[in-house]
Design an enzyme around this catalytic site. Structure first.
Site, short mmCIF file in Angstrom:
data_model
loop_
_atom_site.label_atom_id
_atom_site.label_comp_id
_atom_site.label_asym_id
_atom_site.label_seq_id
_atom_site.Cartn_x
_atom_site.Cartn_y
_atom_site.Cartn_z
N HIS A 369 -2.02 2.60 -31.68
CA HIS A 369 -0.85 1.31 -31.39
C HIS A 369 0.40 2.62 -30.40
O HIS A 369 1.36 2.29 -29.95
CB HIS A 369 -0.29 0.37 -31.58
N ASP A 373 -1.12 0.37 -25.93
CA ASP A 373 -0.53 -1.18 -26.33
C ASP A 373 -1.33 -1.81 -26.01
O ASP A 373 -1.82 -1.79 -25.63
CB ASP A 373 0.67 -1.47 -25.36
#
Length: 406
Positions: A369, A373
């Site tokens: 992450h 995204d």
């Protein structure tokens, strides 16, 4: 002439290997290029070939960690090959037989009243049997350690139920490859912001293509038409649509790639190995199947090289071959994403407002992450799903026979 065999460098940045298995014994006659040992590096298991013919003398034990360039054995090249291929064996010295007189029979000691360890009185045995306790588990306070009735009354069963089965343990050293895999997995968990997103794929269209063309595909190419070619094609397309998934973090910089080197997780004799298909985006269905077969055979036979397992930009792991229904695969660092495939099960799903039975596979994308995204991760997985559920249009340009080179 005595030849010193040193550990060759198996790859850049590798300074140490471990002797996994000697394939010959000390004093054996070996032929040039004969495999004499298997050595583990932190990336692969490799065979060590003899550099000359002769009698071998081992200088390292199995399990020893040895530096690159260290001498691990000597080969005496001046010795001719013995008949039958066996190493010459020195004749054992003759030992003169000596007459040994029989020792006198021992005299039995005078009988004294003793009790065997764990012996119990009849009353104590009955009480212990009701408690399912062995007399040997109780410390007796009677004469010579005999378990008395009071001992049996006060005895408390030990934790756990005695089964009478074996309770042995074995401690073995992890191979260097297994230790490195462990380090990398822990590193991936600790140093990445790893999340996993899931989806499901209706495999009906792929099943229909395989049923229609797999025999013709095998007859022409000598290869099976499996799921991996469809998934690889779907993944390389999705990576081009969502390039962040095909990127890596290097310090404070992001490295993006305009090619797709797909790592494929396979199970080898020494554990998990991840060989790489280079430029998988350029491969046809036949090319993917041929390359996967080649790499899997090399991994199985212990012939895979370090170069063949480095440099991937994305990984596909197929736990479904072992029966896994769902999992959260761990990122293969320094990559930023890994796709987990699972088993195909007939499930009830809704199509056009109707409940139907279809072969369904759950898929999982684990991603970092820090660089990917939610929009990219979910979009990537949806793109994979769309391609797999409509392979003729999206992956085969509406011409399956041409795509399969039939």
């Amino acid at each position: 002439m005595i030849l010193e065999m040193k550990v060759p460098s198996p790859g850049e940045s590798i300074t140490e290997v471990e002797i996994a298995t000697w394939l010959v014994q000390d004093g054996d006659y070996v032929e040039k290029d004969q495999a004499i040992a298997e050595v583990d590096s932190d990336k692969a298991t490799l065979e060590l070939p003899a550099e000359a013919s002769g009698i071998i003398t081992l200088k390292a034990e199995e399990g020893d960690a040895v530096a690159v360039g260290q001498v691990v054995c000597l080969i005496d090249t001046s010795v001719a090959k013995p008949e039958g291929g066996a190493a010459p064996v020195a004749e054992a010295p003759k030992v003169e037989e000596k007459k040994v007189e029989a020792a006198p029979a021992p005299v039995a000691p005078a009988k004294t009243e003793t009790y065997a360890t764990g012996s119990a009185s009849p009353a104590a045995k009955k009480i212990l049997a009701e408690k399912n306790i062995q007399p040997s588990e109780v410390v007796g306070t009677g004469k010579a350690g005999r378990v008395t009735k009071d001992d049996a009354i006060n005895a408390v069963p030990s934790m756990g139920t005695p089964t009478g089965g074996n309770r042995g343990t074995e401690r073995t050293k992890l191979s260097m490859l297994r230790r490195k895999v462990a380090e990398r997995l822990v590193s991936a968990k600790n140093e990445t912001a790893m999340l996993t997103t899931f989806n499901e794929v209706d495999m009906s269209a792929i099943y229909a293509i395989r049923d229609q063309y797999k025999e013709e595909f095998k007859a022409k190419h000598g290869l099976g038409l499996g799921f991996m070619s469809f998934f690889t094609k779907a993944v390389t397309r999705a990576l081009q649509l969502y390039p962040d998934v095909n990127s890596m973090i290097d310090g404070q910089e992001k490295i993006s790639y305009d090619f797709c080197d797909i790592s494929v997780a396979v199970s080898g004799p020494k554990g998990l190995m991840v060989p790489v298909m280079r430029n998988a985006e350029t491969l046809s269905f036949r090319g993917v199947e041929a390359e996967i077969k080649r790499l899997a055979l090399r991994a199985r036979d212990g012939q895979i090289t370090v170069d063949e397992m480095t440099g991937g930009t994305f990984t596909i792991s197929n736990g479904g071959v072992f029966g896994s229904m769902l999992s959260t695969p761990i990122i293969n660092p320094p990559q930023s994403g890994i796709l987990g495939m699972h088993n195909v099960v007939e499930r009830a799903i809704v199509k056009n407002g109707q409940i139907v039975i279809a072969p369904v596979m759950y898929v999982a994308l684990s991603y970092d992450h820090r660089i990917i995204d939610g929009r990219e991760s979910v979009g990537f997985l949806v793109a994979v799903k769309e391609a797999l559920e409509n392979p003729v249009e999206i992956l085969m340009d509406n011409n399956p026979k041409k795509a399969l080179e039939l």
